[in-house]
Design a protein around this motif. Sequence first.
Motif, PDB file in Angstrom:
ATOM      1  N   THR A 245       0.795  -1.092  -0.136  1.00  0.00           N
ATOM      2  CA  THR A 245      -0.087   0.134   0.156  1.00  0.00           C
ATOM      3  C   THR A 245       0.965   1.398  -0.014  1.00  0.00           C
ATOM      4  OG1 THR A 245       0.073  -0.197   2.395  1.00  0.00           O
ATOM      5  CG2 THR A 245      -1.819  -1.060   1.250  1.00  0.00           C
TER       6      THR A 245
ATOM      7  N   GLU B 276      -7.169   1.899  -3.184  1.00  0.00           N
ATOM      8  CA  GLU B 276      -6.772   3.259  -2.576  1.00  0.00           C
ATOM      9  C   GLU B 276      -8.084   4.205  -2.532  1.00  0.00           C
ATOM     10  OE1 GLU B 276      -3.223   5.877  -3.664  1.00  0.00           O
ATOM     11  OE2 GLU B 276      -4.757   6.570  -4.741  1.00  0.00           O
TER      12      GLU B 276
ATOM     13  N   PRO C 296      -5.258   3.314   2.051  1.00  0.00           N
ATOM     14  CA  PRO C 296      -5.741   2.154   1.826  1.00  0.00           C
ATOM     15  C   PRO C 296      -7.315   1.786   2.548  1.00  0.00           C
ATOM     16  CG  PRO C 296      -3.704   1.923   3.091  1.00  0.00           C
ATOM     17  CD  PRO C 296      -4.121   3.386   2.695  1.00  0.00           C
TER      18      PRO C 296
END
Length: 194
Positions: free
Chosen positions: A145, A178, A185
């Motif tokens: 992420t 996202e 995240p």
Amino acid sequence: MTINEIVKPFTAYFSLNNGLSDNKPALRRFLSQMPGMYADDEAFRAAIGEGDRLAYEFHELGIPESDGNLAFGTSIVYPGKVGAEYYMTKGHYHNVLDTAEVYYCIGGHGLMLMENPEGEWDAQPFAPGNAVYVPGRYAHRSINTGKEPLITFYVFRADAGHDYGTIETKGFRKIVVEDPDGGHPSIVDNPKWK
Ligand SMILES: O=P(O)(O)OC[C@H]1O[C@H](O)[C@H](O)[C@@H](O)[C@@H]1O
Ligand SMILES: [Fe+2]
């Protein structure tokens, strides 16, 4: 254990900077090797159309897959997204379902997404210094992420094997995307989960 399965003491090197080893070439996984695994098929086709991208690579040292041995190595998931969904590994169950695994994060940020056949799921944070424990019965997928490569060192019992088919067919219950507001995240239901 047969005689050719006896492993002599040895040392393997893994870079703390990029996770790579010179002991053995890494196994590379390109986006094109993960058809149908990302939620957004259109974004997936567009990504492949622009030229295939290396999503992750990992070192598998070839330790004999027998009881008493430990398989270990590094896994490097590169930063990127398919649509809103972050780059990730295919993810797998172990053939010996109750086999646990430890992942120690050397670099980068992300999540270890897990679920078991009983319907429980979990996500644990990867950040440098974090050791994530994946209990037996949990399928597991590493997700990057962040903006840097996500580098982890893993260890599990060598005779556990990999079951990819279940996840290829069913997917994970959750995906990590996202958030459009703010770029953080967020863990949401997988629209493709069966
Ligand atoms: O096997 P994948 O889900 O594609 O993930 C790639 C690799 O990630 C980790 O490093 C695991 O410990 C390996 O066993 C696995 O093969
Ligand atoms: Fe595993």
